[in-house]
Structures are given as C-alpha cells and as structure tokens.
Design an enzyme around this catalytic site. Structure first.
Site, short mmCIF file in Angstrom:
data_model
loop_
_atom_site.label_atom_id
_atom_site.label_comp_id
_atom_site.label_asym_id
_atom_site.label_seq_id
_atom_site.Cartn_x
_atom_site.Cartn_y
_atom_site.Cartn_z
N HIS A 121 0.82 -1.22 0.00
CA HIS A 121 0.00 0.00 0.00
C HIS A 121 0.85 1.26 0.00
O HIS A 121 1.89 1.35 0.64
CB HIS A 121 -0.94 -0.01 1.21
CG HIS A 121 -0.22 -0.07 2.54
ND1 HIS A 121 0.24 1.04 3.19
CD2 HIS A 121 0.10 -1.13 3.32
CE1 HIS A 121 0.81 0.69 4.31
NE2 HIS A 121 0.75 -0.63 4.43
N ASP A 122 0.41 2.23 -0.78
CA ASP A 122 0.97 3.58 -0.82
C ASP A 122 2.35 3.66 -1.44
O ASP A 122 3.00 4.71 -1.35
CB ASP A 122 0.99 4.22 0.58
CG ASP A 122 -0.39 4.24 1.22
OD1 ASP A 122 -1.26 4.97 0.70
OD2 ASP A 122 -0.61 3.52 2.22
N GLY A 139 5.07 -1.06 2.73
CA GLY A 139 4.23 0.11 2.51
C GLY A 139 5.00 1.41 2.46
O GLY A 139 6.06 1.56 3.08
#
Length: 262
Positions: A121-122, A139
């Site tokens: 994520h991200d 992440g």
C-alpha cells in the site's frame, strides 16, 4: 467485447476499452478502468478502485487492487493506479493505498516487473524501472525512475530509492538509497555508482565523471553528511555538465526519511 474470454467474469460496471483482451477465468471488478490495448492474461484478479492505462501486458495469476495489508485499513475507497506500457509478470500482487498516506499506490510507465513482485500500500514507483523476481516493497516506499531492484530484494516501509539507483540481489534494505548509487551486500552498503546503467541511458562521460565526484564527496571524503551537502552544492555550481544530476543527489539527501545507506 470479442477480446474477453467467455470464462472471464467482468463486472458490467467495469470500464474497459473495446480493445482490451481478458484471458480465461480472470475476474474484473466493478470499479476497474483499463485503457486501450492492454492484455490481461488468464486467472488474473483485478479489483478495488483500480485504473490501468494503455498497452500493458499482465500475465497469469496476478492480483491487482486488493485491499492493503494494513490493520488500520477500514474499507476506505483507496486506489491503485498503473500507467502505460508496463509488463507485469506472473504472480505479482499490487495493493491499494491507505488514508494514512496519499490513498493511492502508483506504478508509472514502461516498467518491467517480473514474477512474484509485491507492491504494498501507498508505494510510489516511477517509470522505466526494473524489478527482478521476488523483489518486495513494504508500505509507503518511493522508487525513482530507471531504478533497478535485483531478485529477492526486500525494502523496509517508508524507504526511498532514488532515480537510476541499483539494489543488489537478496538485499535487505532498511535505509534510503540515493540516486545513481549501487547498493548491495549484507548488511547493505554503497558499492559505487550505477555506471553501466548510466551509459546505457546515454549519460555522457562528463556527466558520469561528475556523478563519480559527487559519490566520492558523499562516501569517500570522511565528511559528515551536513559537510557533504555543502560540498555537493559547491560541486554543482562548479560542474555545469553534471550540475542537474549532482543537485538531484543533493536534494534527495534532504528528503531522505530513514537515513541513507552509508
């Protein structure tokens, strides 16, 4: 749409260009947009709020747009954005973002992403990168244009890897890698600059020599980091041929959030 195999499941609310091809048994969710010329292989799952650009090739058994592997995630509408002309090989997994960051995971254009790569994520990945088999980003990792991650490289969350950097095989990376730097070994350490990569991308001998000088100031001069920053500023002012690259290195040092490999 003649390019969709009859065994594939494409939600009627998905937005696929008529030229998109979808292989057998693949599943496309309702919030997915896919641009012209992209080919999705068999047994691929694309879900979440995922946008994929033009002329990508996505191989079998990939999972794109699944929820982030983050205990704080509470079902928010976060996104995955993939650009144009990427090759994404077998068993890759890219997750959507979280509201604790920019709410989006991004992959740019013209990337070569080999099997079993994970983008958590991200993550923000630029363009023209190469990720060899099993390279893994935790992440919030940022990767600059033309960076290369070798096989089984693992990157700690919030790390940054600069443009044209090279991370060696099996590297366990917990600090930032500045632009142009070749990093590897156990523990990971700087090993010089990515000379061969720069030559292949058309950097002139004067530009490469200027980047070598900047590397020596940062790593071989016994200067503190703050002293090295000052020396890099002076070198950029004196070396017009390599000034943009030296300044890119210098600016990266100010943005490094986990300290640099040194």
């Amino acid at each position: 749409m003649s390019g969709i195999h009859p065994t594939a499941i494409v939600d009627p609310d998905a937005n696929l260009d008529p030229t998109v091809q979808v292989g057998p048994y693949s599943i496309i969710g309702p919030h997915v947009t896919i641009g012209a010329g992209t080919r999705v292989g068999p047994h691929v799952v694309i879900e979440g709020h995922t946008t994929i650009g033009r002329d990508n090739v996505i191989y079998q058994f990939c999972s794109l747009g699944a929820a982030p592997q983050d205990k704080k995630y509470a079902g928010e509408d976060t996104r995955l954005e993939i650009g144009d002309r990427n090759t994404i090989r077998e068993f890759c997994s890219f997750n959507t973002g979280t509201v604790q960051d920019a709410s989006v995971t991004r992959l740019g254009n013209d990337n070569w992403i080999l099997a079993y790569v994970h983008l958590a994520h991200d993550c923000q990945v630029g363009s023209h990168t190469i990720f060899s088999n099993n390279a893994t980003l935790a992440g919030h990792v940022h990767v600059g244009d033309h960076a290369i991650l070798s096989g089984f490289a693992a990157v700690h969350q919030f790390c940054k890897i600069g443009a044209h950097a090279f991370v060696g095989m099996n590297a366990s990376l917990s600090q930032d890698v500045p632009p142009f730097v070749l990093a590897g070994g156990s523990p990971v350490a700087p090993r010089g600059i990515n000379v061969e990569g720069l030559r292949r991308r058309g950097f002139s001998p004067d530009e490469i020599q200027g980047i070598r000088t900047a590397y020596r100031l940062l790593y071989k001069s016994s200067l503190t980091l703050e002293e090295a920053k000052t020396a890099l500023d002076a070198e950029a002012a004196a070396n017009l041929a390599a000034a943009p690259h030296i300044l890119a290195l210098r600016q990266f040092l100010d943005s490094a959030s986990r300290g640099i490999v040194r």
